[in-house]
Scaffold this motif. Structure first.
Motif, PDB file in Angstrom:
ATOM      1  N   TYR A 132      67.470  17.152  22.372  1.00 20.05           N
ATOM      2  CA  TYR A 132      68.220  18.378  22.247  1.00 20.05           C
ATOM      3  C   TYR A 132      69.781  18.333  23.021  1.00 20.05           C
ATOM      4  N   ASP A 133      70.171  19.273  22.971  1.00 21.35           N
ATOM      5  CA  ASP A 133      71.432  19.211  23.849  1.00 21.35           C
ATOM      6  C   ASP A 133      71.227  20.417  25.073  1.00 21.35           C
ATOM      7  N   TYR A 134      70.043  20.304  25.665  1.00 19.73           N
ATOM      8  CA  TYR A 134      69.675  21.269  26.974  1.00 19.73           C
ATOM      9  C   TYR A 134      69.329  20.493  27.955  1.00 19.73           C
ATOM     10  N   LEU A 135      69.626  21.104  29.108  1.00 21.34           N
ATOM     11  CA  LEU A 135      68.891  20.201  30.431  1.00 21.34           C
ATOM     12  C   LEU A 135      68.347  21.453  31.058  1.00 21.34           C
ATOM     13  N   ARG A 136      67.041  21.590  30.951  1.00 25.79           N
ATOM     14  CA  ARG A 136      66.333  22.629  31.346  1.00 25.79           C
ATOM     15  C   ARG A 136      65.782  22.348  32.972  1.00 25.79           C
ATOM     16  N   ILE A 137      65.261  23.221  33.564  1.00 25.89           N
ATOM     17  CA  ILE A 137      64.742  23.342  34.833  1.00 25.89           C
ATOM     18  C   ILE A 137      63.548  24.070  34.922  1.00 25.89           C
ATOM     19  N   HIS A 138      62.501  23.483  35.736  1.00 26.67           N
ATOM     20  CA  HIS A 138      61.489  24.122  36.175  1.00 26.67           C
ATOM     21  C   HIS A 138      61.202  24.016  37.367  1.00 26.67           C
ATOM     22  N   VAL A 139      60.606  25.007  38.203  1.00 26.01           N
ATOM     23  CA  VAL A 139      60.425  25.052  39.490  1.00 26.01           C
ATOM     24  C   VAL A 139      58.725  25.278  39.468  1.00 26.01           C
ATOM     25  N   ARG A 140      58.143  24.445  40.012  1.00 29.12           N
ATOM     26  CA  ARG A 140      56.517  24.467  39.791  1.00 29.12           C
ATOM     27  C   ARG A 140      56.103  24.943  41.094  1.00 29.12           C
ATOM     28  N   ALA A 141      55.386  25.828  41.459  1.00 28.12           N
ATOM     29  CA  ALA A 141      54.592  26.471  42.768  1.00 28.12           C
ATOM     30  C   ALA A 141      53.491  25.656  43.182  1.00 28.12           C
ATOM     31  N   ASN A 142      53.308  25.437  44.348  1.00 23.40           N
ATOM     32  CA  ASN A 142      52.231  24.926  44.813  1.00 23.40           C
ATOM     33  C   ASN A 142      50.841  25.227  44.330  1.00 23.40           C
ATOM     34  N   SER A 143      50.757  26.328  44.121  1.00 22.08           N
ATOM     35  CA  SER A 143      49.280  27.052  43.618  1.00 22.08           C
ATOM     36  C   SER A 143      49.908  28.499  42.816  1.00 22.08           C
ATOM     37  N   ASN A 144      48.676  29.050  42.179  1.00 20.58           N
ATOM     38  CA  ASN A 144      48.754  30.543  41.839  1.00 20.58           C
ATOM     39  C   ASN A 144      48.655  31.472  42.763  1.00 20.58           C
ATOM     40  N   ALA A 145      48.379  31.136  44.164  1.00 20.22           N
ATOM     41  CA  ALA A 145      48.142  32.299  45.174  1.00 20.22           C
ATOM     42  C   ALA A 145      49.602  32.836  45.246  1.00 20.22           C
ATOM     43  N   GLN A 146      49.339  34.223  45.545  1.00 22.47           N
ATOM     44  CA  GLN A 146      50.546  34.907  45.420  1.00 22.47           C
ATOM     45  C   GLN A 146      51.555  34.634  46.306  1.00 22.47           C
ATOM     46  N   SER A 147      51.130  34.215  47.438  1.00 17.51           N
ATOM     47  CA  SER A 147      52.162  33.587  48.491  1.00 17.51           C
ATOM     48  C   SER A 147      52.973  32.514  47.949  1.00 17.51           C
ATOM     49  N   ASP A 148      52.415  31.532  47.373  1.00 18.29           N
ATOM     50  CA  ASP A 148      53.220  30.195  46.619  1.00 18.29           C
ATOM     51  C   ASP A 148      53.916  30.690  45.524  1.00 18.29           C
ATOM     52  N   GLN A 149      53.373  31.525  44.855  1.00 17.09           N
ATOM     53  CA  GLN A 149      54.454  32.163  43.707  1.00 17.09           C
ATOM     54  C   GLN A 149      55.556  33.073  44.342  1.00 17.09           C
ATOM     55  N   ASP A 150      55.414  33.766  45.359  1.00 18.65           N
ATOM     56  CA  ASP A 150      56.471  34.305  45.901  1.00 18.65           C
ATOM     57  C   ASP A 150      57.446  33.511  46.612  1.00 18.65           C
ATOM     58  N   VAL A 151      56.921  32.416  47.214  1.00 17.40           N
ATOM     59  CA  VAL A 151      58.180  31.484  47.712  1.00 17.40           C
ATOM     60  C   VAL A 151      58.697  30.777  46.551  1.00 17.40           C
ATOM     61  N   LYS A 152      58.112  30.506  45.514  1.00 15.08           N
ATOM     62  CA  LYS A 152      58.782  29.678  44.455  1.00 15.08           C
ATOM     63  C   LYS A 152      59.887  30.530  44.102  1.00 15.08           C
ATOM     64  N   TYR A 153      60.041  31.686  43.934  1.00 13.59           N
ATOM     65  CA  TYR A 153      61.013  32.599  43.501  1.00 13.59           C
ATOM     66  C   TYR A 153      62.262  32.510  44.545  1.00 13.59           C
ATOM     67  N   ILE A 154      62.145  32.362  45.813  1.00 14.48           N
ATOM     68  CA  ILE A 154      62.914  32.174  46.936  1.00 14.48           C
ATOM     69  C   ILE A 154      63.565  30.821  46.763  1.00 14.48           C
ATOM     70  N   LYS A 165      60.288  29.640  55.500  1.00 11.63           N
ATOM     71  CA  LYS A 165      59.301  30.816  55.320  1.00 11.63           C
ATOM     72  C   LYS A 165      57.903  30.382  55.748  1.00 11.63           C
ATOM     73  N   GLY A 166      57.816  29.163  56.451  1.00  8.56           N
ATOM     74  CA  GLY A 166      56.679  28.716  56.974  1.00  8.56           C
ATOM     75  C   GLY A 166      55.540  28.018  56.236  1.00  8.56           C
ATOM     76  N   TYR A 167      56.291  27.326  55.223  1.00  9.53           N
ATOM     77  CA  TYR A 167      55.525  26.461  54.347  1.00  9.53           C
ATOM     78  C   TYR A 167      56.027  24.936  54.382  1.00  9.53           C
ATOM     79  N   HIS A 168      55.097  24.159  55.013  1.00 13.42           N
ATOM     80  CA  HIS A 168      55.250  22.619  55.375  1.00 13.42           C
ATOM     81  C   HIS A 168      54.525  21.691  54.240  1.00 13.42           C
TER      82      HIS A 168
END
Length: 176
Positions: free
Chosen positions: A32-54, A98-101
């Motif tokens: 298509y004519d789109y370049l998409r972006i996906h940011v995939r979290a480490n896991s579905n743990a709430q802390s990983d989901q929160d840092v994904k948005y940061i 944020k303390g994630y290594h």
């Protein structure tokens, strides 16, 4: 009578092939004519989901000035491709602050995506070029948007042209 029936069968077969070809996506349209972006979290743990948005916010902030200069998908692909190391660095620094290594990886690739709705705009299912950012294992839920055209990187509304294959076919016959 047999000749008329044979001619009619050939015409119907050709019409069927024509309509099938017109409705099937052409191989060159697989991205298509789109370049998409996906940011995939480490896991579905709430802390990983929160840092994904940061991380997503920092990546968007970093990419925005570069994407603003792009005039088409090809230029967006070149620009983002040239920034993969810097994008990875933004991700890693943000995670570590944020303390994630567990690290991060950024790459551009073709991927098959399901249909997605972005506000009042729908991207059909298919194979798209995408900037994939994996945080840690990258096995958690993801955030997605579109880099080009810049649906997520500007406050201005995107210009999108909706087309119907059926409408195009009807108009083609009407205009003959």
């Amino acid at each position: 009578m047999k000749k008329i029936a044979a001619c009619l069968a050939v015409v119907l077969a050709l019409a069927g092939v024509y309509f099938y070809c017109m409705s099937a996506p052409a191989p060159s349209q697989s991205n298509y004519d789109y370049l998409r972006i996906h940011v995939r979290a480490n896991s579905n743990a709430q802390s990983d989901q929160d840092v994904k948005y940061i991380v997503k916010d920092e990546v968007v902030k970093f990419i925005t000035p570069y994407i603003g200069e792009c005039v088409d998908k090809a230029s967006a692909m070149r620009v983002i491709g040239g920034l993969l190391e810097e994008i990875t660095e933004v991700c890693v620094k943000t995670l570590e602050a944020k303390g994630y290594h567990y690290g991060a990886r950024a790459r551009i690739c073709e991927e098959n995506f399901p249909t997605r709705v972005y506000e009042d705009f729908t991207l059909e299912a298919g194979i798209y070029d995408a900037l994939i950012i994996e945080l840690g294992t990258g096995t958690g839920d993801n955030w997605w948007c579109v880099i080009y055209p810049p649906l997520c990187f500007t406050s201005a509304p995107a210009t999108v042209e909706y087309r119907s294959v059926i409408y195009d076919i009807i108009n083609k016959f009407k205009n003959k």
